[in-house]
Write a protein that holds these residues in place. Sequence first.
Motif, PDB file in Angstrom:
ATOM      1  N   GLU A   4       5.558  -2.781  -2.373  1.00 41.01           N
ATOM      2  CA  GLU A   4       4.590  -3.850  -2.625  1.00 41.01           C
ATOM      3  C   GLU A   4       3.982  -3.699  -4.025  1.00 41.01           C
ATOM      4  O   GLU A   4       3.838  -4.660  -4.775  1.00 41.01           O
ATOM      5  CB  GLU A   4       3.529  -3.740  -1.519  1.00 41.01           C
ATOM      6  CG  GLU A   4       2.227  -4.421  -1.737  1.00 41.01           C
ATOM      7  CD  GLU A   4       1.160  -3.889  -0.736  1.00 41.01           C
ATOM      8  OE1 GLU A   4       1.531  -3.272   0.290  1.00 41.01           O
ATOM      9  OE2 GLU A   4      -0.031  -4.101  -1.002  1.00 41.01           O
ATOM     10  N   PHE A   5       3.699  -2.427  -4.410  1.00 44.55           N
ATOM     11  CA  PHE A   5       3.043  -2.185  -5.697  1.00 44.55           C
ATOM     12  C   PHE A   5       3.981  -2.439  -6.869  1.00 44.55           C
ATOM     13  O   PHE A   5       3.583  -2.956  -7.906  1.00 44.55           O
ATOM     14  CB  PHE A   5       2.462  -0.761  -5.727  1.00 44.55           C
ATOM     15  CG  PHE A   5       1.540  -0.524  -4.573  1.00 44.55           C
ATOM     16  CD1 PHE A   5       0.290  -1.156  -4.526  1.00 44.55           C
ATOM     17  CD2 PHE A   5       1.919   0.255  -3.488  1.00 44.55           C
ATOM     18  CE1 PHE A   5      -0.552  -0.990  -3.434  1.00 44.55           C
ATOM     19  CE2 PHE A   5       1.082   0.421  -2.396  1.00 44.55           C
ATOM     20  CZ  PHE A   5      -0.164  -0.199  -2.373  1.00 44.55           C
ATOM     21  N   GLU A   6       5.274  -2.104  -6.643  1.00 41.09           N
ATOM     22  CA  GLU A   6       6.259  -2.391  -7.699  1.00 41.09           C
ATOM     23  C   GLU A   6       6.427  -3.894  -7.879  1.00 41.09           C
ATOM     24  O   GLU A   6       6.522  -4.393  -9.012  1.00 41.09           O
ATOM     25  CB  GLU A   6       7.600  -1.733  -7.350  1.00 41.09           C
ATOM     26  CG  GLU A   6       7.575  -0.224  -7.559  1.00 41.09           C
ATOM     27  CD  GLU A   6       8.724   0.486  -6.845  1.00 41.09           C
ATOM     28  OE1 GLU A   6       8.940   1.648  -7.166  1.00 41.09           O
ATOM     29  OE2 GLU A   6       9.372  -0.126  -5.963  1.00 41.09           O
ATOM     30  N   GLY A  26      -8.612  -8.197 -14.383  1.00 44.40           N
ATOM     31  CA  GLY A  26      -7.721  -9.001 -13.547  1.00 44.40           C
ATOM     32  C   GLY A  26      -7.019  -8.143 -12.501  1.00 44.40           C
ATOM     33  O   GLY A  26      -7.645  -7.312 -11.863  1.00 44.40           O
ATOM     34  N   VAL A  27      -5.684  -8.349 -12.353  1.00 41.83           N
ATOM     35  CA  VAL A  27      -4.900  -7.588 -11.378  1.00 41.83           C
ATOM     36  C   VAL A  27      -4.961  -6.117 -11.766  1.00 41.83           C
ATOM     37  O   VAL A  27      -4.496  -5.752 -12.832  1.00 41.83           O
ATOM     38  CB  VAL A  27      -3.431  -8.068 -11.410  1.00 41.83           C
ATOM     39  CG1 VAL A  27      -2.573  -7.210 -10.484  1.00 41.83           C
ATOM     40  CG2 VAL A  27      -3.332  -9.528 -11.045  1.00 41.83           C
ATOM     41  N   ASP A  28      -5.519  -5.263 -10.967  1.00 40.14           N
ATOM     42  CA  ASP A  28      -5.588  -3.827 -11.254  1.00 40.14           C
ATOM     43  C   ASP A  28      -6.589  -3.094 -10.391  1.00 40.14           C
ATOM     44  O   ASP A  28      -6.370  -1.960 -10.019  1.00 40.14           O
ATOM     45  CB  ASP A  28      -5.973  -3.541 -12.720  1.00 40.14           C
ATOM     46  CG  ASP A  28      -4.751  -3.061 -13.484  1.00 40.14           C
ATOM     47  OD1 ASP A  28      -3.788  -2.679 -12.806  1.00 40.14           O
ATOM     48  OD2 ASP A  28      -4.759  -3.091 -14.732  1.00 40.14           O
ATOM     49  N   ALA A  89      -2.118 -14.995  -2.489  1.00 41.28           N
ATOM     50  CA  ALA A  89      -1.830 -14.181  -1.301  1.00 41.28           C
ATOM     51  C   ALA A  89      -0.450 -14.577  -0.784  1.00 41.28           C
ATOM     52  O   ALA A  89      -0.239 -15.710  -0.343  1.00 41.28           O
ATOM     53  CB  ALA A  89      -2.892 -14.402  -0.235  1.00 41.28           C
ATOM     54  N   LEU A  90       0.461 -13.626  -0.876  1.00 37.77           N
ATOM     55  CA  LEU A  90       1.869 -13.909  -0.651  1.00 37.77           C
ATOM     56  C   LEU A  90       2.341 -13.142   0.582  1.00 37.77           C
ATOM     57  O   LEU A  90       2.193 -11.918   0.652  1.00 37.77           O
ATOM     58  CB  LEU A  90       2.604 -13.394  -1.893  1.00 37.77           C
ATOM     59  CG  LEU A  90       3.981 -13.876  -2.252  1.00 37.77           C
ATOM     60  CD1 LEU A  90       4.048 -15.392  -2.261  1.00 37.77           C
ATOM     61  CD2 LEU A  90       4.339 -13.326  -3.643  1.00 37.77           C
ATOM     62  N   THR A  91       2.898 -13.863   1.558  1.00 38.67           N
ATOM     63  CA  THR A  91       3.507 -13.191   2.703  1.00 38.67           C
ATOM     64  C   THR A  91       5.010 -13.451   2.645  1.00 38.67           C
ATOM     65  O   THR A  91       5.439 -14.615   2.638  1.00 38.67           O
ATOM     66  CB  THR A  91       2.909 -13.718   4.024  1.00 38.67           C
ATOM     67  OG1 THR A  91       1.491 -13.504   3.985  1.00 38.67           O
ATOM     68  CG2 THR A  91       3.490 -12.990   5.215  1.00 38.67           C
ATOM     69  N   ALA A 117      -5.468 -18.252 -15.306  1.00 40.84           N
ATOM     70  CA  ALA A 117      -5.019 -16.857 -15.257  1.00 40.84           C
ATOM     71  C   ALA A 117      -4.900 -16.375 -13.816  1.00 40.84           C
ATOM     72  O   ALA A 117      -5.787 -16.643 -13.002  1.00 40.84           O
ATOM     73  CB  ALA A 117      -6.013 -15.979 -16.025  1.00 40.84           C
ATOM     74  N   LEU A 118      -3.821 -15.645 -13.493  1.00 39.14           N
ATOM     75  CA  LEU A 118      -3.709 -15.012 -12.168  1.00 39.14           C
ATOM     76  C   LEU A 118      -4.459 -13.685 -12.227  1.00 39.14           C
ATOM     77  O   LEU A 118      -4.079 -12.788 -12.976  1.00 39.14           O
ATOM     78  CB  LEU A 118      -2.239 -14.779 -11.805  1.00 39.14           C
ATOM     79  CG  LEU A 118      -2.019 -14.098 -10.442  1.00 39.14           C
ATOM     80  CD1 LEU A 118      -2.511 -14.961  -9.294  1.00 39.14           C
ATOM     81  CD2 LEU A 118      -0.549 -13.737 -10.235  1.00 39.14           C
ATOM     82  N   VAL A 119      -5.531 -13.571 -11.456  1.00 37.27           N
ATOM     83  CA  VAL A 119      -6.406 -12.395 -11.578  1.00 37.27           C
ATOM     84  C   VAL A 119      -6.400 -11.511 -10.332  1.00 37.27           C
ATOM     85  O   VAL A 119      -7.139 -10.523 -10.276  1.00 37.27           O
ATOM     86  CB  VAL A 119      -7.857 -12.806 -11.910  1.00 37.27           C
ATOM     87  CG1 VAL A 119      -7.908 -13.501 -13.263  1.00 37.27           C
ATOM     88  CG2 VAL A 119      -8.448 -13.684 -10.821  1.00 37.27           C
TER      89      VAL A 119
HETATM   90  P1  ADP Z   1      -6.304  -3.542  -1.791  1.00 38.60           P
HETATM   91  O1  ADP Z   1      -5.489  -2.640  -0.949  1.00 38.60           O
HETATM   92  O2  ADP Z   1      -7.530  -2.935  -2.371  1.00 38.60           O
HETATM   93  O3  ADP Z   1      -6.526  -4.897  -1.177  1.00 38.60           O
HETATM   94  P2  ADP Z   1      -3.894  -4.263  -3.100  1.00 38.60           P
HETATM   95  O4  ADP Z   1      -3.057  -3.053  -3.113  1.00 38.60           O
HETATM   96  O5  ADP Z   1      -3.656  -5.307  -2.078  1.00 38.60           O
HETATM   97  O6  ADP Z   1      -5.418  -3.818  -3.110  1.00 38.60           O
HETATM   98  O7  ADP Z   1      -3.789  -4.949  -4.533  1.00 38.60           O
HETATM   99  C1  ADP Z   1      -3.868  -4.192  -5.739  1.00 38.60           C
HETATM  100  C2  ADP Z   1      -4.155  -5.150  -6.884  1.00 38.60           C
HETATM  101  O8  ADP Z   1      -3.085  -6.058  -7.001  1.00 38.60           O
HETATM  102  C3  ADP Z   1      -5.403  -5.983  -6.681  1.00 38.60           C
HETATM  103  O9  ADP Z   1      -6.010  -6.156  -7.959  1.00 38.60           O
HETATM  104  C4  ADP Z   1      -4.894  -7.284  -6.147  1.00 38.60           C
HETATM  105  O10 ADP Z   1      -5.765  -8.335  -6.480  1.00 38.60           O
HETATM  106  C5  ADP Z   1      -3.560  -7.389  -6.874  1.00 38.60           C
HETATM  107  N1  ADP Z   1      -2.532  -8.159  -6.156  1.00 38.60           N
HETATM  108  C6  ADP Z   1      -1.976  -7.880  -4.944  1.00 38.60           C
HETATM  109  N2  ADP Z   1      -1.035  -8.799  -4.623  1.00 38.60           N
HETATM  110  C7  ADP Z   1      -0.993  -9.683  -5.651  1.00 38.60           C
HETATM  111  C8  ADP Z   1      -0.232 -10.848  -5.925  1.00 38.60           C
HETATM  112  N3  ADP Z   1       0.693 -11.344  -5.070  1.00 38.60           N
HETATM  113  N4  ADP Z   1      -0.472 -11.504  -7.089  1.00 38.60           N
HETATM  114  C9  ADP Z   1      -1.404 -11.042  -7.948  1.00 38.60           C
HETATM  115  N5  ADP Z   1      -2.142  -9.948  -7.761  1.00 38.60           N
HETATM  116  C10 ADP Z   1      -1.940  -9.262  -6.628  1.00 38.60           C
END
Ligand code: ADP
Length: 325
Positions: A4-6, A26-28, A89-91, A117-119
């Motif tokens: 998922e993280f990759e 943002g994303v991080d 939020a992607l499933t 921006a996607l944050v």
């Molecule tokens: P947590 O476990 O704290 O909810 P996540 O591991 O789900 O954190 O997410 C780590 C980071 O990646 C967060 O900043 C989250 O907003 C971002 N993130 C997760 N999925 C996506 C996605 N599909 N698109 C953009 N950002 C995402």
Amino acid sequence: MPSEFELIARHFRRPRDARAAGVVLGVDDDAALLAPTPGTQLVVCTDTLVSGVHFPADTPAYDIGWKALAVNLSDLAAMGATPRACLLALTLPSADESRVAEFARGFFALADQAGCALVGGDTTRGPLSVTVTAIGEVPAGEALLRGGARVGDLVCISGMPGLAASGLSRWQDGARAADDVAIRHLLRPQPRLALGLALRGTATACIDVSDGLLGDLAHVLDVSSAAAGLPLGAEIDIAALPRAPELAALPEDRAREFMLAGGDDYELLFTIPSSSRALLPALAGRAGVPLAVIGRMTSGVGLRCLDAQGDEWKPVRHSWEHFRP
Ligand code: ADP
Ligand code: MG
């Protein structure tokens, strides 16, 4: 198979989003940090697309990405807002990298066009569904609302309603041509953001047509009636509806049903005082989309569609509804 993280790091974390105006973080991290523009109000909305319900299961991944964002930006447009940021939020049933890459390409094509921006977001495993939350800004007190329509106001529409419904029916008949105007309108709707901005200060009410013109107009009537404290209705002139060439070959009743009750067009339906009619060509020019006057607000309850002879025409349905049996 990527984790998922990759997936997030490869496809959804972008330096340009981290540098976008107002994005502090943002994303991080656990959540995003945004700095609103002073003097503005935040406009926030969310919408989910479920495979097989909101898009055909065999829709190209690029188009799913585009549309998931487009339907949300359309809500911002209807409020007269400027997009700033979004969450995704992607499933996903599986981590199919090439499909995720295509999805991201479609999503960011529109995000970059709109300056959004996607944050952040969330990534989970399960049946394919996409939820986007969009955040926009509007100068305080200037948002376009559903509740300001008054008796005598003109009812107006952008673009050509019914095009998406005709695209869906062509898709269901097996059409797949990439240059099919109706199918393109269905899969890659253009949120009318420039129009939303142009209408601030002129439109008395505004809504985006996601479920069907009459059903969405009924929402304007409900909210505006409540706000005015008296019942409001509307009359729609069927002959005044802009008709896409793609609808020309259809039986008349079917064309009317597509225009008046077809969903997924993401055009803006709005009302203006009749004294503002002369502004429409300039508004259309600024918005880059044709605008048409299709009716008027009336006193008394009721939404009537009139044909060229002035006779009432009753549609079978007004709009798409999820929970109707
Ligand atoms: P947590 O476990 O704290 O909810 P996540 O591991 O789900 O954190 O997410 C780590 C980071 O990646 C967060 O900043 C989250 O907003 C971002 N993130 C997760 N999925 C996506 C996605 N599909 N698109 C953009 N950002 C995402
Ligand atoms: Mg999470």
